[in-house]
Design an enzyme around this catalytic site. Structure first.
Site, short mmCIF file in Angstrom:
data_model
loop_
_atom_site.label_atom_id
_atom_site.label_comp_id
_atom_site.label_asym_id
_atom_site.label_seq_id
_atom_site.Cartn_x
_atom_site.Cartn_y
_atom_site.Cartn_z
N TYR A 299 80.80 -42.38 9.00
CA TYR A 299 80.38 -42.33 10.41
C TYR A 299 79.21 -43.30 10.62
O TYR A 299 79.20 -44.11 11.56
CB TYR A 299 79.96 -40.91 10.77
CG TYR A 299 79.44 -40.75 12.18
CD1 TYR A 299 80.27 -40.91 13.27
CD2 TYR A 299 78.10 -40.44 12.42
CE1 TYR A 299 79.80 -40.76 14.57
CE2 TYR A 299 77.62 -40.28 13.71
CZ TYR A 299 78.48 -40.45 14.78
OH TYR A 299 78.01 -40.31 16.07
N1 LIG Z 1 76.95 -35.26 19.78
C1 LIG Z 1 76.08 -35.94 19.06
O1 LIG Z 1 75.19 -35.35 18.42
C2 LIG Z 1 76.15 -37.45 19.03
C3 LIG Z 1 75.05 -38.14 18.46
C4 LIG Z 1 75.07 -39.52 18.42
C5 LIG Z 1 76.16 -40.20 18.92
N2 LIG Z 1 77.22 -39.53 19.44
C6 LIG Z 1 78.35 -40.32 19.94
O2 LIG Z 1 78.63 -39.97 21.28
C7 LIG Z 1 80.01 -40.25 21.56
C8 LIG Z 1 80.62 -39.04 22.25
O3 LIG Z 1 80.59 -37.94 21.36
P1 LIG Z 1 80.37 -36.42 21.83
O4 LIG Z 1 79.26 -35.88 21.03
O5 LIG Z 1 80.34 -36.31 23.29
O6 LIG Z 1 81.70 -35.75 21.20
P2 LIG Z 1 83.03 -35.13 21.84
O7 LIG Z 1 82.68 -34.08 22.83
O8 LIG Z 1 83.86 -34.80 20.67
O9 LIG Z 1 83.66 -36.36 22.65
C9 LIG Z 1 84.35 -37.40 22.03
C10 LIG Z 1 85.29 -38.01 23.06
O10 LIG Z 1 85.96 -39.13 22.43
C11 LIG Z 1 87.35 -38.96 22.66
N3 LIG Z 1 88.15 -39.59 21.61
C12 LIG Z 1 88.19 -39.29 20.30
N4 LIG Z 1 89.08 -40.07 19.67
C13 LIG Z 1 89.61 -40.88 20.62
C14 LIG Z 1 90.59 -41.91 20.60
N5 LIG Z 1 91.22 -42.26 19.48
N6 LIG Z 1 90.89 -42.54 21.77
C15 LIG Z 1 90.29 -42.17 22.92
N7 LIG Z 1 89.36 -41.21 23.01
C16 LIG Z 1 89.04 -40.57 21.86
C17 LIG Z 1 87.57 -37.46 22.69
O11 LIG Z 1 88.82 -37.20 23.30
P3 LIG Z 1 89.81 -36.01 22.77
O12 LIG Z 1 89.34 -34.77 23.46
O13 LIG Z 1 91.16 -36.48 23.21
O14 LIG Z 1 89.67 -35.95 21.28
C18 LIG Z 1 86.36 -37.03 23.53
O15 LIG Z 1 86.63 -37.23 24.89
C19 LIG Z 1 80.66 -40.61 20.23
O16 LIG Z 1 80.77 -42.01 20.13
C20 LIG Z 1 79.66 -40.08 19.21
O17 LIG Z 1 79.71 -40.79 17.98
C21 LIG Z 1 77.24 -38.16 19.52
#
Ligand SMILES: NC(=O)c1ccc[n+]([C@@H]2O[C@H](COP(=O)([O-])OP(=O)(O)OC[C@H]3O[C@@H](n4cnc5c(N)ncnc54)[C@H](OP(=O)(O)O)[C@@H]3O)[C@@H](O)[C@H]2O)c1
Length: 278
Positions: A150
Site C-alpha cells: 500500500y
Molecule cells: N481511510 C483512511 O484512513 C485513508 C488514509 C489515507 C488515504 N486514504 C485513501 O483515500 C482513498 C479513499 O479511501 P477510503 O478510506 O474512503 O476507503 P473506502 O471507503 O473503501 O473507499 C474506496 C473507494 O474506492 C473504490 N474502489 C476500489 N477499487 C476500485 C476500482 N478498482 N475501481 C473503481 N473504484 C474502486 C471503492 O468502490 P467499491 O465500493 O466498488 O469497492 C470505494 O468507492 C483511497 O485512495 C485511500 O488509499 C484513506
C-alpha cells in the site's frame, strides 16, 4: 454550462463525503461507482451523475469521459480517490493481491488522468482554472510494516503527482496531493478481512496484533469531512499547497521522515508492539 468535477470511488468513505461536499458548493459532480446507480444520498441531490467504471477498465473510463463530453459540462477538476489497501508481509502477500494494489491505486489513477487530461486542457484553454487532486496517504511519506505494498503504491502516487505537476507547469493545470493519515472510513474494516497472508507462517504471531492496531488507528482518525474540505481547497484556492498532509499531530510524521531509517525502524516496531499507529 456548469463547472464539473469527476471524483472516482464515491460509493463510500472519502469519495462519498467529497462528492456531497462539492455538490453542496455548487459543482456538478460526476462520481464513479463500480456497480449500480450510486449511493442514495448522492443520487437524490441535484447535480450528481454516476459514471459506471472500474479504474482498471480503460474502455469503461473512456465511456464515462464521453458521457461528460455529451452532457456539455466543463470539466475543471479530477479527484483520484478510488483506492484499496492491501496488508500483509511482503514475503507472503499473493502475486494477485500485490498486483491489484498497483492496478487500482497507481495504474488506475494514471488511466483516469490520461483519459481526462484533454478535457482539463480544454477548460484551461477556455480561461478556466483546472486541477487534478490525487488522494495519497501518510503512507506515501513513511512506510509502516505489513502495509508495504500500500505504501509503495502511495509513494508512486506522490511521484506521479510531482512529476505530472512539473510537466504541466506551462499549461496552467495544477496537480496536488492530498495525503490523509487515518480517516474514519470503511477501508479499515475491509483491511481487517485480509488475513490470508498471515496464516500458518512465520508472521502468524502478528495477526492478533493487527486488529487492535487498526482499530486504534481508525479510532484516532479524522472524519472524512476534514479530508473533503482539504480537497475542496485544493480544487478552488488561488495558490494551493502542492502537497497537503492531513492528520492529528502531523508534525510527528514530518519530523520522523527526517530521522535516520534505523530510528524509524525502532519507532514502527515500538508502535506495533503497543498497538498504536502514529
Ligand atoms: N481511510 C483512511 O484512513 C485513508 C488514509 C489515507 C488515504 N486514504 C485513501 O483515500 C482513498 C479513499 O479511501 P477510503 O478510506 O474512503 O476507503 P473506502 O471507503 O473503501 O473507499 C474506496 C473507494 O474506492 C473504490 N474502489 C476500489 N477499487 C476500485 C476500482 N478498482 N475501481 C473503481 N473504484 C474502486 C471503492 O468502490 P467499491 O465500493 O466498488 O469497492 C470505494 O468507492 C483511497 O485512495 C485511500 O488509499 C484513506
Amino acid at each position: 454550462m456548469k463547472d464539473s468535477i469527476l471524483v472516482t470511488g464515491v460509493s463510500s468513505g472519502i469519495g462519498l463525503t467529497t462528492a456531497r461536499y462539492l455538490l453542496e458548493r455548487g459543482f456538478h459532480v460526476y462520481g464513479s461507482v463500480r456497480r449500480g446507480a450510486g449511493p442514495g444520498e448522492l443520487t437524490q441531490m441535484p447535480g450528481f451523475t454516476a459514471l459506471n467504471f472500474d479504474v482498471t477498465d480503460r474502455p469503461a473510463i473512456r465511456a464515462g469521459v464521453q458521457r461528460i463530453l455529451d452532457d456539455g459540462h466543463r470539466l475543471v477538476g479530477v479527484v483520484n480517490n478510488a483506492g484499496v489497501a492491501i496488508s500483509g508481509p511482503v514475503e507472503t502477500v499473493s502475486e494477485a493481491e500485490y498486483r491489484r494494489q498497483f492496478e487500482v491505486n497507481v495504474f488506475g489513477l494514471v488511466a483516469v488522468i490520461q483519459e481526462t487530461l484533454p478535457l482539463l486542457h480544454a477548460a484551461r484553454e477556455a480561461g478556466f482554472q483546472s486541477r487534478i487532486v490525487n488522494i495519497s496517504s501518510v503512507s506515501g511519506y513513511l512506510t509502516s510494516p505489513f502495509m508495504t505494498f500500500y505504501s509503495a503504491s502511495k509513494f508512486a502516487v506522490e511521484a506521479l503527482t510531482d512529476g505530472l505537476r512539473r510537466e504541466l507547469l506551462g499549461s496552467g493545470i495544477d496537480v496536488i496531493s492530498v495525503a490523509p493519515g487515518p480517516v474514519k472510513t470503511p477501508i479499515w474494516s475491509k483491511g481487517r478481512e485480509q488475513t490470508e497472508a498471515f496464516e500458518d507462517n512465520r508472521y502468524s504471531h502478528i495477526l492478533p496484533k493487527l486488529g487492535p492496531y487498526t482499530e486504534a488507528a481508525e479510532a484516532g482518525g479524522v472524519e472524512p469531512e476534514v479530508v473533503a474540505e482539504a480537497i475542496y481547497r485544493a480544487l478552488t484556492d488561488k495558490t494551493p499547497e502542492p502537497g497537503v498532509l492531513i492528520m492529528r499531530k502531523r508534525w510527528i510524521a514530518k519530523l520522523l521522515r527526517l530521522t535516520p531509517k534505523r530510528f524509524q525502524d525502532r519507532f514502527f516496531t515500538k508502535r506495533l508492539a503497543a498497538n498504536r499507529r502514529f
